[in-house]
Design an enzyme around this catalytic site. Structure first.
Site, mmCIF file in Angstrom:
data_model
loop_
_atom_site.group_PDB
_atom_site.id
_atom_site.type_symbol
_atom_site.label_atom_id
_atom_site.label_comp_id
_atom_site.label_asym_id
_atom_site.label_seq_id
_atom_site.Cartn_x
_atom_site.Cartn_y
_atom_site.Cartn_z
ATOM 1 C CD GLU A 124 27.895 47.969 40.625
ATOM 2 O OE1 GLU A 124 28.574 46.964 40.313
ATOM 3 O OE2 GLU A 124 27.349 48.714 39.812
ATOM 4 C CB CYS A 175 27.798 46.391 36.707
ATOM 5 S SG CYS A 175 26.321 47.352 37.048
ATOM 6 C CD GLU A 185 32.324 43.033 34.860
ATOM 7 O OE1 GLU A 185 33.284 43.639 35.368
ATOM 8 O OE2 GLU A 185 31.132 43.322 35.103
ATOM 9 C CE LYS A 193 38.956 59.340 37.803
ATOM 10 N NZ LYS A 193 38.631 59.326 36.348
#
Ligand code: NAI
Ligand code: MG
Length: 496
Positions: A259, A293, A393, A184
């Site tokens: 991740e 990331c 983040e 997906k």
């Protein structure tokens, strides 16, 4: 700074799939019949619609992957690899189109030659190098060895920030090992994955080996790890969603890798080469508009060099150009309204906490920027390590400078978040480099080399809450296999 530009052309490519997803080699709508608009974040133009799928569609895709499994698993590994090489060739032949689809749906400028063919070739070369070991035995009548076998039908969920590379790496490694997959892509950037899947079929990778189910995370996404016949998962995205995926996998005892992004520190020592460090640091937080990331979002700097660094970094960030995907700029918009809100909120949080806003901090205005989710490259100085902008983040072009007194404090601050994806160090001293390489808690450490770049086949993944498992390395295909020990004895010898 903005730039002038030519009017954009319409996106005209038969690789843009409209209103359909790939299940068992067929392009089909969702069982619900509903669709989701995919927009260009620079203009909010609708690029295409994708099926809004749910658990019925995932069930359908799992069945298709199960049907494709025996023939794909039993195809010799060299032939599997050859099909992946052919896939890479087709992508390379149509690299400009693929790049344009990705630039439009993500809103990024061109990065030059497309990396995806090289990524797939690196993986394809591993397909027929998956080897077991021979085992010592108690008697000469025995043979012992291990087989590396695919898990079967596996699942993947990827984010929107680099949809092409994410798709290639996750799907490529999984199928090279002989698994078949239900993948997906993110609802914000599914068109590049669909285009790559289309070329995989054209390359001769059989129907049902790669199934791409589109839709929202809480619908189509949640149904994949919840499916009891998905035998292994790969996920890239936020820690919050990663934790939900792991919970779903726990219920089914499904192994996975995660991740989950980072808050990567760039530690700058007094002897750093600022001519190299400053442009690299500015690029490290503005490439893909900070939506990476591995973005180096914290500068941890020794006070001896702090003032000079901040002045030069601010000047460098003010040279960063931004605009829509078709311009020769450094930076595009953020992906969507939610991320725009989120980044602007974080800028407010930094201000309220008392950090010094050195440059940026606002939504830019100007021709061509009216409808996009743009934000200026933003530099905060005198950030306290406990502030939220130093710990969380942001996923935008917002860089926080944290001054420190010495190496001990630098290590403590650099390691002082829940994340541990990448850490960079800028120093000319070999001793400092050696100590920092060992002491930084991160899956990748770069010395005078940001974003973990410059290495071929480096395993990629996180320490701590940045996740676990490694992708992209020389054993990335091996990672999608399980080990079987076989012991064998001469039947005649048994009766003796
Ligand atoms: P997300 O983690 O929610 O989305 C990533 C993928 O997971 C998408 O395909 C999404 O549809 C899917 N997903 C969402 N909820 C799901 C669920 N309940 N079950 C299964 N799949 C689900 O990330 P989002 O909301 O797009 O971004 C939020 C933040 O996450 C960003 O600001 C950034 O900090 C972080 N992020 C990190 C990325 C990385 O590369 N590590 C990539 C994208 C986001
Ligand atoms: Mg989400």
């Amino acid at each position: 700074m903005t730039m002038t530009h030519d009017a954009p052309r319409a996106l005209d490519s038969d690789l843009v799939v409209d209103g359909a997803q790939l299940i068992g080699g067929d392009w089909v709508p969702a069982a619900s019949g509903e669709t989701i608009d995919v927009i260009n974040p620079a203009t909010r133009d609708v690029l295409a619609r994708i099926p809004r799928s749910g658990s019925d569609d995932v069930e359908h895709a799992v069945q298709a992957a199960e049907e494709a499994l025996p023939a794909w698993r039993d195809l010799d590994a060299t032939s599997r690899g050859r099909l992946l090489f052919r896939w890479a060739d087709l992508i390379e032949q149509r690299a400009d189109e693929i790049d344009e689809i990705e630039r439009r749906e993500v809103g990024r400028p061109s990065w030059g030659p497309l990396g995806v063919p090289g990524q797939i070739r690196f993986i394809a070369g591993q397909a027929d190098k998956v080897q077991g070991v021979s085992l010592p035995t108690y008697s000469p009548e025995h043979l012992g060895f291990t087989l590396r076998e695919p898990y079967g039908v596996v699942g993947g969920i990827i984010p929107w920030n680099a949809p092409g590379p994410m798709f290639a790496v996750e799907v490529g490694a999984a199928i090279a090992a002989g698994n078949t997959m239900v993948m997906k892509p993110a609802e914000d950037a599914p068109l590049t994955p669909l285009a790559l899947a289309k070329l995989a079929l054209e390359a001769g990778i059989p129907a049902g080996v790669i199934n791409v189910v589109t839709g929202y995370g809480h619908e189509a996404g949640a149904a994949i790890p919840a499916h009891p016949r998905i035998r292994r998962m790969g996920f890239t995205g936020s820690p919050q969603t990663g934790s939900l995926i792991m919970e779903a996998c726990a219920k089914n005892l499904t192994p996975l890798h995660l991740e989950l992004g980072g808050k990567s520190p760039q530690v700058v020592f007094g002897d750093a080469d600022l001519d190299a460090a400053v442009p690299a640091m500015a690029m490290g937080i503005t490439l893909n508009t900070g939506q990476i990331c591995a973005a180096g979002s914290r500068v941890v700097v020794l006070r001896s060099i702090h003032d000079e660094l901040v002045d030069r970094l601010a000047a460098q960030m003010e040279t960063i150009t931004y605009g829509p995907w078709h311009q020769q700029v450094n930076m595009g918009p953020l992906i969507n309204e939610k991320q725009h809100r989120r980044v602007l909120d974080y800028i407010g949080v930094g201000r309220d906490a008392g950090a010094d806003l050195v440059t940026g901090g606002a939504v830019p205005t100007g021709a061509g920027l009216e409808d996009g989710f743009f934000v200026q490259p933003t530099l905060f100085d005198k950030v306290d390590p406990d502030m939220r902008i130093a710990r969380e983040e942001i996923f935008g072009p917002v860089l926080s400078v944290i001054p420190v007194d010495d190496e001990e404090e630098a290590v403590r601050v650099a390691n002082g978040t829940d994340y541990g994806l990448v850490a960079s160090v800028w120093t000319r001293d070999v001793g400092t480099a050696v100590r920092m390489s060992r002491r930084l808690e991160a899956g990748q450490v770069g010395i005078n080399s940001p974003l973990g770049a410059g290495v071929i086949g480096g395993p990629f993944g996180g320490y701590k809450n940045s996740g676990f498992g490694r992708t992209m390395g020389a054993d990335s295909v091996l990672d999608w296999t399980q080990v079987k020990t076989v012991s064998m004895r001469d039947a005649v010898a048994v009766g003796r």
